[in-house]
Design a protein around this motif. Sequence first.
Motif: not given
Length: 214
Positions: A127, A148, A150, A186, A188, A190, A210
Amino acid sequence: LDENGAFVQTPQRKVSDLTEFPEMDWSFIEPQRYFSSFFHCTKMLYLHASKGCPGSCTFCSNRQFHQGCNRCRDPKHVMHDLEYLVGKCGANGIYFSDEQFVPNRRIRNELLGMIIESGLDFVWGCQMRLGVLNEEDIAYMYKAGCRWILFGIESGSQEMIRIIKKGTDLRLAKPTIEWCEKAGITVQAPFIIGYPDETPAQMTETIVATMEQW
């Protein structure tokens, strides 16, 4: 309560220096029992390389719980964990659960270099905040096995970002995501809809951003 029934609050103590902690002893548990599937891996485990985040987001407990600071573990201790979890237990994925993955670039690159040199066969993710990583950082993270990330973008309205004290620049979202896509990572992200006093127009900004911009 004291002897008179009055409420007593102990003074806040300084957060611990994680470099002073000993290496973790994984022999007390069976890590294999906690394997799960995630991006690019089927035997993923959670691990931390640092604790806390320097951000001041109003919706997050970090400011109170971690006193708004990040503390890094000794990279050698993190490698000790990775060598055990990957090399001995068969994990093929690690999710670094840090509130923000080692924001100190020097320490982060030291750890990444050690991962590359180790030759351990696993992928990992983490993250991060917008504005911490540049294109070179992201490429180096991919080289070290990152697949990945986030990014806590939270809103498509820069005004809401100001109100919730996120402290990020939304103009960095698109290039950061493009750098990750170029590297093969990738992304992510929120988002929160319905902050106190958030207007329909500000919610629409998030939806449009988004769907159309990012």
